[in-house]
Every structure is written in structure tokens, then in C-alpha cells.
Write a protein that holds these residues in place. Structure first.
Motif, PDB file in Angstrom:
ATOM      1  N   ASN A  59      17.490  26.579 -21.559  1.00  0.00           N
ATOM      2  CA  ASN A  59      16.107  26.100 -21.517  1.00  0.00           C
ATOM      3  C   ASN A  59      15.484  26.305 -20.144  1.00  0.00           C
TER       4      ASN A  59
ATOM      5  N   GLU B 212       8.838  31.715 -18.152  1.00  0.00           N
ATOM      6  CA  GLU B 212       7.493  31.444 -18.654  1.00  0.00           C
ATOM      7  C   GLU B 212       6.495  31.147 -17.528  1.00  0.00           C
TER       8      GLU B 212
ATOM      9  N   SER C   7      16.504  18.434 -22.093  1.00  0.00           N
ATOM     10  CA  SER C   7      17.163  19.296 -23.075  1.00  0.00           C
ATOM     11  C   SER C   7      18.006  18.488 -24.065  1.00  0.00           C
TER      12      SER C   7
ATOM     13  N   THR D 235      14.624  30.054 -19.606  1.00  0.00           N
ATOM     14  CA  THR D 235      13.425  30.446 -20.347  1.00  0.00           C
ATOM     15  C   THR D 235      12.170  29.846 -19.729  1.00  0.00           C
ATOM     16  N   ALA D 236      12.240  28.562 -19.380  1.00  0.00           N
ATOM     17  CA  ALA D 236      11.083  27.909 -18.761  1.00  0.00           C
ATOM     18  C   ALA D 236      10.720  28.592 -17.449  1.00  0.00           C
TER      19      ALA D 236
ATOM     20  N   LEU E 201      11.292  22.747 -13.628  1.00  0.00           N
ATOM     21  CA  LEU E 201      12.504  23.342 -14.201  1.00  0.00           C
ATOM     22  C   LEU E 201      13.609  22.302 -14.351  1.00  0.00           C
TER      23      LEU E 201
ATOM     24  N   ASP F 169       6.874  23.355  -9.173  1.00  0.00           N
ATOM     25  CA  ASP F 169       7.428  24.277 -10.161  1.00  0.00           C
ATOM     26  C   ASP F 169       8.927  24.068 -10.330  1.00  0.00           C
TER      27      ASP F 169
ATOM     28  N   VAL G  56      12.798  20.201 -17.351  1.00  0.00           N
ATOM     29  CA  VAL G  56      13.156  20.894 -18.585  1.00  0.00           C
ATOM     30  C   VAL G  56      14.644  20.719 -18.870  1.00  0.00           C
TER      31      VAL G  56
END
Length: 228
Positions: free
Chosen positions: A158, A165, A47, A161-162, A40, A36, A43
Motif C-alpha cells: 500500500n 500516486e 492498512s 502504491t500510495a 505514506l 507527504d 497509509v
């Protein structure tokens, strides 16, 4: 069916934004799984940035001794430090790297973007004009650095937000003494101050408890103006 999927996705995204808040205390017994957290970071890596030049670096601080050394100069992380799962220092490139003629920009165009020589020349000139004429930052090291910092905040947003989520909490941190923090990182052999400066920090983990109030934001009509 497609429209239903889109509406469901929109709802999920908005729910993630409603879920996210600046977490001040994490659950010390819960750590973010490696997959996980790597998600991140990916991500952040993927970007967008101006000209696609990615003027950032993400430093993941796992070393407990270094974390302790950070506390006197990063006052904004004192509440989170004992309980956070991961701490990231986001660095931004300085003018020596982001000036149109730098080796780094050449590397980005030739090795990363795979541009042919004629396109490299064309792109470099466009970038030079952007720095010199459009934004007028070419001869100002501070403005050049701040341009890089603005790019890092795209990646930061980003990642925040990720994280939301996938149910991971976070807190962006600007509470630090920039000069002292950069000197500490330089002394630790982490920061080349000729090329990088500190943009911001961000803590990740899992909330200890839910926030005590609903998310507050200004109304849409206060935020958005339509020009027709």
C-alpha cells in the motif's frame, strides 16, 4: 458523471503502477516533504491485516551514523543510501506477541478494537483455532513470525502504491543479513528481539532519471485463471 470520475480514477491508479519501479538511485537534492512522508506512514498504519491485529512497526532511520552502520549488513541499500530521502525498516511481531493468549492480542481486542469481554473471549477462541487448526502454526515460532511478515507486506504494498500516486519513488529491499541486522538494531537499543524481527526495508525518494525500459509484466492470461 460518476462513471466518468471512476474511469478517470482507474486510469490514475494504473498510471501510478506503470510509473512505479524499483528505484536504485535517487536525486540527492530532492527530499520528500514532511507532509507527504507522513501521508505514506499513515497509509501503512491504516492498512488491513489478518484479524486486524497489525503485527508491524515502522522504524524511520534518519540518523546518518546509523545509516552508515547499516551498510555492511544491508547490502541491498548500498546504491540507494547516499541519495535516498527516507529509509524505513519494517518490523514484524514474533510469536510471543501474536500468539492468541498474548498481552498484545488482548490489548488489540480490548483497547484498540474496543470489544466487550464476551466478544474478546469469542474472538480469542476463533484466533486460537485459526493458529492451531487452520494454519497449524501455533507451536512453531518461525511460522508464527512468517505469518506476521506476510501482514507487513500488505502495508508495504500500500505504501509503495500510495508513493507512486503522489509522484514519490521507492525501492523495497530484502538484501540484508537478517541475524546481523537484528543484532545491530538490538545493540542500538532499537529492536526488542523477543518481540520483533526484521521483515523488510524500503527506501523512498525521487528518481534521478527515468528507467531505461518500459515496465515488463506477463500477459493477463498467464497470470489469471477463471473458474466458471
Amino acid at each position: 458523471m460518476k462513471n466518468i470520475d471512476i474511469e478517470k480514477r482507474k486510469e490514475e491508479i494504473l498510471n501510478a503502477h506503470k510509473f512505479r519501479f524499483a528505484c536504485k538511485e535517487f536525486d540527492p537534492d530532492k527530499k520528500i516533504p514532511e507532509d507527504d512522508f507522513n501521508f505514506l506512514l499513515e497509509v501503512g498504519r491504516l492498512s488491513p491485516s489478518s484479524f486486524g491485529f497489525e503485527p508491524w512497526k515502522f522504524v524511520v532511520v534518519e540518523n546518518e551514523e546509523l545509516r552508515e552502520k547499516l551498510l555492511p549488513v544491508v547490502w541491498g541499500v548500498k546504491r540507494q543510501m547516499p541519495t535516498l530521502s527516507h529509509l524505513v525498516i519494517i518490523l514484524a511481531r514474533k510469536s510471543s506477541d501474536v500468539i492468541y493468549s498474548s498481552d498484545y492480542i488482548t490489548h488489540m481486542m480490548k483497547d484498540i478494537h474496543k470489544m466487550p469481554e464476551d466478544k474478546v473471549k469469542e474472538r480469542r477462541e476463533k484466533y486460537r483455532k485459526f493458529q492451531n487448526e487452520d494454519f497449524k502454526i501455533l507451536n512453531n515460532d518461525k511460522d508464527m513470525f512468517e505469518w506476521s511478515v506476510r501482514q507487513t507486506y500488505i502495508a508495504l504494498g500500500n505504501m509503495l502504491t500510495a508513493a507512486a500516486e503522489i509522484g514519490v519513488d521507492s525501492c523495497p529491499i530484502e538484501g540484508f543479513h537478517k541475524e546481523k541486522l537484528e543484532k545491530l538494531l538490538e545493540d542500538e537499543g532499537i529492536l526488542d528481539r523477543e518481540k520483533f524481527g526484521v521483515s523488510t526495508l524500503v527506501a523512498f525518494g525521487y528518481r534521478k532519471e527515468d528507467p531505461h525500459r518500459d515496465k515488463t509484466r506477463r500477459k493477463m492470461e498467464e497470470v489469471v485463471e477463471w473458474i466458471k
